[in-house]
Design a protein around this motif. Structure first.
Motif, PDB file in Angstrom:
ATOM      1  N   GLU A 119      -3.354  28.518  -2.044  1.00  0.00           N
ATOM      2  CA  GLU A 119      -3.339  28.706  -3.669  1.00  0.00           C
ATOM      3  C   GLU A 119      -2.143  27.861  -4.044  1.00  0.00           C
ATOM      4  OE1 GLU A 119      -3.869  31.284  -2.057  1.00  0.00           O
ATOM      5  OE2 GLU A 119      -5.922  31.836  -2.485  1.00  0.00           O
ATOM      6  N   GLU A 120      -1.146  28.086  -3.213  1.00  0.00           N
ATOM      7  CA  GLU A 120       0.448  27.196  -3.278  1.00  0.00           C
ATOM      8  C   GLU A 120       0.248  25.785  -3.124  1.00  0.00           C
ATOM      9  OE1 GLU A 120       4.216  29.540  -2.116  1.00  0.00           O
ATOM     10  OE2 GLU A 120       2.580  30.242  -0.688  1.00  0.00           O
ATOM     11  N   LEU A 121      -0.456  25.381  -2.245  1.00  0.00           N
ATOM     12  CA  LEU A 121      -0.403  23.866  -1.767  1.00  0.00           C
ATOM     13  C   LEU A 121      -0.476  22.884  -3.132  1.00  0.00           C
ATOM     14  CD1 LEU A 121      -0.569  21.816   0.413  1.00  0.00           C
ATOM     15  CD2 LEU A 121      -2.999  22.008   0.272  1.00  0.00           C
ATOM     16  N   LYS A 122      -1.143  23.296  -4.200  1.00  0.00           N
ATOM     17  CA  LYS A 122      -1.395  22.327  -5.140  1.00  0.00           C
ATOM     18  C   LYS A 122       0.013  22.035  -5.832  1.00  0.00           C
ATOM     19  CE  LYS A 122      -2.845  25.835  -8.510  1.00  0.00           C
ATOM     20  NZ  LYS A 122      -3.980  26.078  -9.339  1.00  0.00           N
ATOM     21  N   THR A 123       0.616  23.205  -5.841  1.00  0.00           N
ATOM     22  CA  THR A 123       2.192  22.863  -6.509  1.00  0.00           C
ATOM     23  C   THR A 123       3.189  22.214  -5.664  1.00  0.00           C
ATOM     24  OG1 THR A 123       3.038  24.848  -5.414  1.00  0.00           O
ATOM     25  CG2 THR A 123       1.700  25.266  -7.472  1.00  0.00           C
ATOM     26  N   CYS A 124       2.360  21.719  -4.502  1.00  0.00           N
ATOM     27  CA  CYS A 124       3.584  20.943  -3.662  1.00  0.00           C
ATOM     28  C   CYS A 124       3.201  19.345  -3.626  1.00  0.00           C
ATOM     29  CB  CYS A 124       3.271  21.431  -2.308  1.00  0.00           C
ATOM     30  SG  CYS A 124       3.899  23.030  -1.764  1.00  0.00           S
ATOM     31  N   PHE A 125       2.121  19.167  -4.574  1.00  0.00           N
ATOM     32  CA  PHE A 125       1.701  17.606  -4.750  1.00  0.00           C
ATOM     33  C   PHE A 125       2.159  17.396  -6.451  1.00  0.00           C
ATOM     34  CE2 PHE A 125      -0.449  18.109  -1.054  1.00  0.00           C
ATOM     35  CZ  PHE A 125      -0.526  16.825  -0.398  1.00  0.00           C
ATOM     36  N   ARG A 126       3.374  17.126  -6.516  1.00  0.00           N
ATOM     37  CA  ARG A 126       4.076  16.957  -7.938  1.00  0.00           C
ATOM     38  C   ARG A 126       3.265  16.047  -8.721  1.00  0.00           C
ATOM     39  NH1 ARG A 126       9.562  13.696  -7.424  1.00  0.00           N
ATOM     40  NH2 ARG A 126      10.161  15.319  -6.267  1.00  0.00           N
ATOM     41  N   GLU A 127       2.323  15.106  -8.274  1.00  0.00           N
ATOM     42  CA  GLU A 127       1.808  14.250  -9.292  1.00  0.00           C
ATOM     43  C   GLU A 127       0.532  14.890 -10.200  1.00  0.00           C
ATOM     44  OE1 GLU A 127       0.193  12.886  -5.353  1.00  0.00           O
ATOM     45  OE2 GLU A 127       1.763  13.989  -6.298  1.00  0.00           O
ATOM     46  N   PHE A 128       0.158  16.276  -9.596  1.00  0.00           N
ATOM     47  CA  PHE A 128      -0.758  17.002 -10.269  1.00  0.00           C
ATOM     48  C   PHE A 128      -0.336  17.588 -11.455  1.00  0.00           C
ATOM     49  CE2 PHE A 128      -3.252  17.972  -5.873  1.00  0.00           C
ATOM     50  CZ  PHE A 128      -3.517  16.510  -5.622  1.00  0.00           C
ATOM     51  N   GLU A 156     -14.081  21.955  -8.625  1.00  0.00           N
ATOM     52  CA  GLU A 156     -14.541  22.693  -9.827  1.00  0.00           C
ATOM     53  C   GLU A 156     -14.841  21.760 -11.117  1.00  0.00           C
ATOM     54  OE1 GLU A 156     -10.885  24.668  -7.667  1.00  0.00           O
ATOM     55  OE2 GLU A 156     -11.640  22.750  -8.159  1.00  0.00           O
ATOM     56  N   PRO A 157     -15.665  22.071 -11.974  1.00  0.00           N
ATOM     57  CA  PRO A 157     -16.120  21.212 -13.099  1.00  0.00           C
ATOM     58  C   PRO A 157     -14.746  21.402 -14.281  1.00  0.00           C
ATOM     59  CG  PRO A 157     -17.061  23.464 -13.331  1.00  0.00           C
ATOM     60  CD  PRO A 157     -16.425  23.272 -11.865  1.00  0.00           C
ATOM     61  N   GLY A 158     -14.760  20.153 -14.913  1.00  0.00           N
ATOM     62  CA  GLY A 158     -13.745  20.071 -15.916  1.00  0.00           C
ATOM     63  C   GLY A 158     -12.305  19.964 -15.335  1.00  0.00           C
ATOM     64  N   CYS A 159     -12.245  19.535 -13.844  1.00  0.00           N
ATOM     65  CA  CYS A 159     -10.912  19.448 -13.633  1.00  0.00           C
ATOM     66  C   CYS A 159     -10.126  18.201 -13.938  1.00  0.00           C
ATOM     67  CB  CYS A 159     -10.952  19.305 -11.974  1.00  0.00           C
ATOM     68  SG  CYS A 159      -9.585  19.183 -11.035  1.00  0.00           S
ATOM     69  N   ALA A 160      -9.073  18.351 -14.593  1.00  0.00           N
ATOM     70  CA  ALA A 160      -8.323  17.227 -15.117  1.00  0.00           C
ATOM     71  C   ALA A 160      -7.642  16.409 -14.162  1.00  0.00           C
ATOM     72  CB  ALA A 160      -7.031  17.558 -16.054  1.00  0.00           C
ATOM     73  N   VAL A 161      -7.319  16.952 -12.918  1.00  0.00           N
ATOM     74  CA  VAL A 161      -6.807  16.478 -11.752  1.00  0.00           C
ATOM     75  C   VAL A 161      -7.720  15.216 -11.185  1.00  0.00           C
ATOM     76  CG1 VAL A 161      -5.775  16.654  -9.365  1.00  0.00           C
ATOM     77  CG2 VAL A 161      -4.893  18.053 -11.272  1.00  0.00           C
ATOM     78  N   THR A 162      -9.133  15.758 -10.728  1.00  0.00           N
ATOM     79  CA  THR A 162      -9.952  14.742 -10.216  1.00  0.00           C
ATOM     80  C   THR A 162     -10.393  13.790 -11.391  1.00  0.00           C
ATOM     81  OG1 THR A 162     -11.765  16.288 -10.881  1.00  0.00           O
ATOM     82  CG2 THR A 162     -10.859  16.579  -8.552  1.00  0.00           C
ATOM     83  N   ALA A 163     -10.284  14.139 -12.559  1.00  0.00           N
ATOM     84  CA  ALA A 163     -10.458  13.164 -13.530  1.00  0.00           C
ATOM     85  C   ALA A 163      -9.386  12.015 -13.714  1.00  0.00           C
ATOM     86  CB  ALA A 163     -10.436  13.591 -14.839  1.00  0.00           C
ATOM     87  N   PHE A 167       0.956  -1.033   0.036  1.00  0.00           N
ATOM     88  CA  PHE A 167       0.226   0.046  -0.141  1.00  0.00           C
ATOM     89  C   PHE A 167       0.822   1.248   0.032  1.00  0.00           C
ATOM     90  CE2 PHE A 167      -2.321   3.519   2.402  1.00  0.00           C
ATOM     91  CZ  PHE A 167      -3.505   3.486   1.538  1.00  0.00           C
ATOM     92  N   PHE A 168       2.121   1.140   0.772  1.00  0.00           N
ATOM     93  CA  PHE A 168       2.956   2.149   0.881  1.00  0.00           C
ATOM     94  C   PHE A 168       3.300   2.534  -0.508  1.00  0.00           C
ATOM     95  CE2 PHE A 168       6.619   4.657   1.980  1.00  0.00           C
ATOM     96  CZ  PHE A 168       6.383   5.663   2.811  1.00  0.00           C
ATOM     97  N   GLN A 169       3.856   1.496  -1.041  1.00  0.00           N
ATOM     98  CA  GLN A 169       4.679   1.688  -2.238  1.00  0.00           C
ATOM     99  C   GLN A 169       3.917   2.339  -3.300  1.00  0.00           C
ATOM    100  OE1 GLN A 169       6.072  -2.588  -2.281  1.00  0.00           O
ATOM    101  NE2 GLN A 169       7.964  -1.762  -2.862  1.00  0.00           N
ATOM    102  N   GLU A 170       2.470   1.617  -3.515  1.00  0.00           N
ATOM    103  CA  GLU A 170       1.436   2.146  -4.585  1.00  0.00           C
ATOM    104  C   GLU A 170       1.181   3.563  -4.352  1.00  0.00           C
ATOM    105  OE1 GLU A 170      -1.680  -0.758  -4.245  1.00  0.00           O
ATOM    106  OE2 GLU A 170      -0.577  -2.366  -5.618  1.00  0.00           O
ATOM    107  N   THR A 171       1.121   4.007  -3.169  1.00  0.00           N
ATOM    108  CA  THR A 171       0.665   5.471  -2.749  1.00  0.00           C
ATOM    109  C   THR A 171       1.619   6.279  -3.323  1.00  0.00           C
ATOM    110  OG1 THR A 171      -0.708   4.700  -0.761  1.00  0.00           O
ATOM    111  CG2 THR A 171       0.146   6.904  -1.159  1.00  0.00           C
ATOM    112  N   TYR A 172       2.979   5.985  -3.231  1.00  0.00           N
ATOM    113  CA  TYR A 172       3.791   6.985  -3.626  1.00  0.00           C
ATOM    114  C   TYR A 172       4.461   6.578  -5.009  1.00  0.00           C
ATOM    115  CZ  TYR A 172       2.865   9.137   1.079  1.00  0.00           C
ATOM    116  OH  TYR A 172       2.350   9.735   1.901  1.00  0.00           O
ATOM    117  N   ALA A 173       3.908   5.423  -5.674  1.00  0.00           N
ATOM    118  CA  ALA A 173       4.594   5.208  -6.954  1.00  0.00           C
ATOM    119  C   ALA A 173       4.557   6.038  -8.149  1.00  0.00           C
ATOM    120  CB  ALA A 173       3.947   3.748  -7.212  1.00  0.00           C
ATOM    121  N   GLN A 174       3.333   7.016  -8.011  1.00  0.00           N
ATOM    122  CA  GLN A 174       3.060   8.111  -9.245  1.00  0.00           C
ATOM    123  C   GLN A 174       3.509   9.278  -8.988  1.00  0.00           C
ATOM    124  OE1 GLN A 174      -0.590   6.802  -7.909  1.00  0.00           O
ATOM    125  NE2 GLN A 174      -1.466   5.609  -9.806  1.00  0.00           N
TER     126      GLN A 174
END
Length: 292
Positions: A231-240, A257-264, A126-133
């Motif tokens: 507003e800065e926090l999203k830049t700290c999650f590199r997989e986004f 937000e509608p049309g969000c590619a990250v949630t997709a 689970f740990f490996q899969e969580t941080y694999a991406q």
């Protein structure tokens, strides 16, 4: 003479000079006048006072690459974020706080999962899969069995690495193994620093081998998000990052937000649900903090 500050205690700075040893130095008054404070990790110039006693005065600080940590440590190349697979189990929210702050400081990070000998296989997976991406290098280690030490040596070689992680995860055990395996003579540094003499823990550099140091900073082991806007926090999650350009709205926060590619991407399984859950939690914490 030039060297590097490896510890500072009560106005004294301990400077390691290659092939010469460790010198106890005081800072000249010019530093106070200029409002400059020498930091652990600084490369410095010093004037020798007594070669036999190895004492001197700091006369200059060479340009810093960075000084991102609190308590401040200068010239960090990377960080090793150490958590335990069991005893205690990983606190994923705290881990993602560490990683977010390192991203904000632009410090490369390695994940080290220690005590894998005590954990169930599914918990490790689970740990490996969580941080694999996320793209973080990951070392599975066991200080009890000596697993992962060679990988850590390769990662640390030739660099100054800040060691982070909560209490009880085995940071000291791994550090001791690294020193033992490399077979470097550290006795002189230990004697000069007078370990056990000062009860307060201070930031310090631990010597492993030529140009290889571990930065042990008590404040860094309890790092929390500070001075960061929501507003800065999203830049700290590199997989986004690979998906953000496809969001419908500029400035999308990837929440509702509608049309969000990250949630997709999340729905398609390309982003860890655990990481995204922690992003929402941290976002909410920052939002509440901003309110007050």
């Amino acid at each position: 003479m030039r060297g590097r500050i490896i510890k500072g205690v009560a106005g004294f700075y301990y400077v390691a000079v290659p092939k010469e040893g460790v010198f106890e130095c005081k800072a000249k008054g010019i530093f106070r006048k200029e409002g400059v404070k020498p930091l652990v990790g600084d490369f410095v110039e010093m004037a020798l006072l007594d070669a036999q006693e190895k004492t001197g005065n700091l006369t200059g600080i060479l340009p810093r690459k960075n000084a991102p940590l609190r308590p401040a440590v200068a010239n960090i190349d990377q960080a090793a974020v150490i958590f335990a697979a069991a005893d205690p189990k990983p606190n994923y929210l705290l881990l993602d706080k560490f990683l977010a702050m390192l991203e904000r400081c632009r410090i490369p990070a390695l994940l080290c999962l220690n005590k894998v000998d005590l954990a169930a296989r599914e918990d490790i997976v689970f740990f490996q899969e969580t941080y694999a991406q996320c793209g973080y290098p990951l070392v599975l280690a066991s200080a009890a069995r000596g697993d992962g030490i060679c990988e850590l040596q390769r990662f640390f070689h030739g660099k100054t690495t800040a060691v982070a992680g909560p209490s009880g995860v085995g940071k000291s055990s791994l550090t001791n193994l690294l020193q033992q395996e490399i077979h470097m003579e550290t006795g002189e540094i230990s004697r000069k620093l007078g370990r056990g003499k000062h009860t307060t823990r201070h930031a310090q550099l631990i010597f492993l081998e030529d140009d290889t140091w571990l930065a042990d900073t008590p404040g860094f082991s309890s790092l929390y998000l500070q001075d960061i806007e929501t507003e800065e926090l999203k830049t700290c999650f590199r997989e986004f990052a690979p998906y953000e350009a496809d969001c419908r709205f500029t400035g999308c926060m990837h929440i509702h937000e509608p049309g969000c590619a990250v949630t997709a991407a999340l729905e398609k399984g390309n982003i860890s649900p655990q990481r995204y859950k922690n992003y929402l939690e941290l976002y909410q914490q920052l939002k509440e903090k901003r309110r007050y």
